[in-house]
Design a protein around this motif. Sequence first.
Motif, PDB file in Angstrom:
ATOM      1  N   VAL A   1      -1.453  -7.848  -3.437  1.00 55.65           N
ATOM      2  CA  VAL A   1      -1.232  -7.480  -4.837  1.00 55.65           C
ATOM      3  C   VAL A   1      -0.870  -6.002  -4.939  1.00 55.65           C
ATOM      4  N   ALA A   2      -1.626  -5.178  -4.169  1.00 52.77           N
ATOM      5  CA  ALA A   2      -1.357  -3.740  -4.214  1.00 52.77           C
ATOM      6  C   ALA A   2       0.060  -3.460  -3.744  1.00 52.77           C
TER       7      ALA A   2
ATOM      8  N   GLU B   1       2.495  -4.479  -6.281  1.00 54.34           N
ATOM      9  CA  GLU B   1       2.561  -3.570  -7.411  1.00 54.34           C
ATOM     10  C   GLU B   1       3.310  -2.292  -7.062  1.00 54.34           C
TER      11      GLU B   1
ATOM     12  N   LYS C   1      -9.595 -12.629   0.532  1.00 52.50           N
ATOM     13  CA  LYS C   1      -9.568 -11.906  -0.746  1.00 52.50           C
ATOM     14  C   LYS C   1      -8.993 -10.508  -0.524  1.00 52.50           C
ATOM     15  N   GLU C   2      -9.472  -9.902   0.586  1.00 49.80           N
ATOM     16  CA  GLU C   2      -8.982  -8.565   0.901  1.00 49.80           C
ATOM     17  C   GLU C   2      -7.466  -8.596   1.106  1.00 49.80           C
ATOM     18  N   GLU C   3      -7.040  -9.618   1.885  1.00 51.15           N
ATOM     19  CA  GLU C   3      -5.600  -9.753   2.114  1.00 51.15           C
ATOM     20  C   GLU C   3      -4.866  -9.927   0.803  1.00 51.15           C
ATOM     21  N   GLY C   4      -5.431 -10.738  -0.039  1.00 51.51           N
ATOM     22  CA  GLY C   4      -4.838 -10.978  -1.349  1.00 51.51           C
ATOM     23  C   GLY C   4      -4.727  -9.681  -2.138  1.00 51.51           C
ATOM     24  N   ASP C   5      -5.834  -8.902  -2.099  1.00 49.37           N
ATOM     25  CA  ASP C   5      -5.827  -7.629  -2.817  1.00 49.37           C
ATOM     26  C   ASP C   5      -4.737  -6.713  -2.277  1.00 49.37           C
ATOM     27  N   LEU C   6      -4.647  -6.690  -0.932  1.00 51.00           N
ATOM     28  CA  LEU C   6      -3.620  -5.848  -0.313  1.00 51.00           C
ATOM     29  C   LEU C   6      -2.241  -6.287  -0.757  1.00 51.00           C
TER      30      LEU C   6
END
Lengths: 249, 189
Positions: free
Chosen positions: B93-94, B97, B86-91
């Motif tokens: 996404v960031a 963006e 999830k963290e990787e995914g968030d990264l």
Amino acid sequence: MANDPIHQFQIQKWIPIEIGGLDFSFTNSSAFMVATVAAASAFLYLSTSSRGLVPDRLQSLSEMTYEFVANMLRDAAGTQGMRFFPFVFSLFVFVLVANLLGLFPYFFTVTSHIIVTFALALLVVGTVVVYGFMKHGLGFLNLFVPKGVPAILVPLVVLIEVVSFLSRPISLSVRLFANMLAGHITLKVFAGFVVSLSTFGFVGIAGSVLPLAMTVAITALEILVAFLQAYVFAVLTCMYLNDAIHPGH
Amino acid sequence: MFVTPGYAQEHAPAEGEAHTEAEAGHEGAFPPFDATTFPSQLLWLAITFGLFYLFLKKVVLPRVGNILEVRAERIAQDLDQAARLKEEGDLAVAAYEQELAEAKAKSNAIGQQARDAAKAEAEAERKKVEADLGQKLADAEAHIASIKSRAMQEVGAIAEETSLAIVEQLTGGKADRAALADAVRSVRG
């Protein structure tokens, strides 16, 4: 003989053994002890043999029993009490399986004999006393002196505590024994009514439906009692063990 | 004994034989309280329960405990992995963006630049065209002026010719071209 409600509790010698004038025969009681242990061991051993990460039904049952007893002991005696886990688990499963096996017609109920339940209760209380003195020395005697009691009342309270402690093996064993005995006698008497009523012709056969329904209902009740008494035995064992671990309350 | 009286009476005649046998079997003692069976029960209880205890302690309970432990570990591990993913995914996404924002800024800049360039070019073109037009205008004006001056010069010649023709017609003889030219020139000033 077949309708005597006491007959089911008789001990029959299967293989006579006598050592030093004492009778150590292998009896129907011994056979059912062996059967109880064999059935319980086989179930626990085989159901967990696949060591499934996702358990099947039988493995689930073994795991649930494990966690049930583990939680019971942890709640009553804390994490320190977990050293007695094999002991409590064996007691619970042994009593439970013996009770349940006894419900089968023509089967002998090991726990319907006071000597068996009394021996198990003494084992529990003996463990409490031995471990209590080993762990706390004479401090274990604090068990009999509750904190916060006015000095003047101490002798009386100590007396009451000692009597209550000494009555533990008796209450623990009589509770299980009496429940099993009474349940099986009731069951047998009602079942006997079915047979004896049906010898009175049509009216008797029609009337025998009542005791038959009663027999079915009591059988259900006895299954509940079998579980409940095993549970009560195990819970009380846990609480007594807690006294050995934390005698100061 | 432990049989209810009514029950016993009811059955006494039918099974008298069997009953006596049973009576003889437990010798008048209630089986659970028959002390002669105690040693045997105690011995076999000790043997069976002892073996049961050892078997559970050595084999079954460690095994079940191990199963539960492995499962708990596995679940914890999976949860960890899920959290990590999830963290990787968030990264990701960031990062996406940020990249998107950069790209937008860049595209804006490029657009702006292109617009500016186009504008400047258009401006230059316009100026060039204007200058061109001015040049052409000036040329045309000069041309017109030259044409005009030439025309004006030719006006003198035409006037000479015309006046010569008029004079010859009027006089019927030859006119003096040079005098006429002078006269025309003096008239035009």
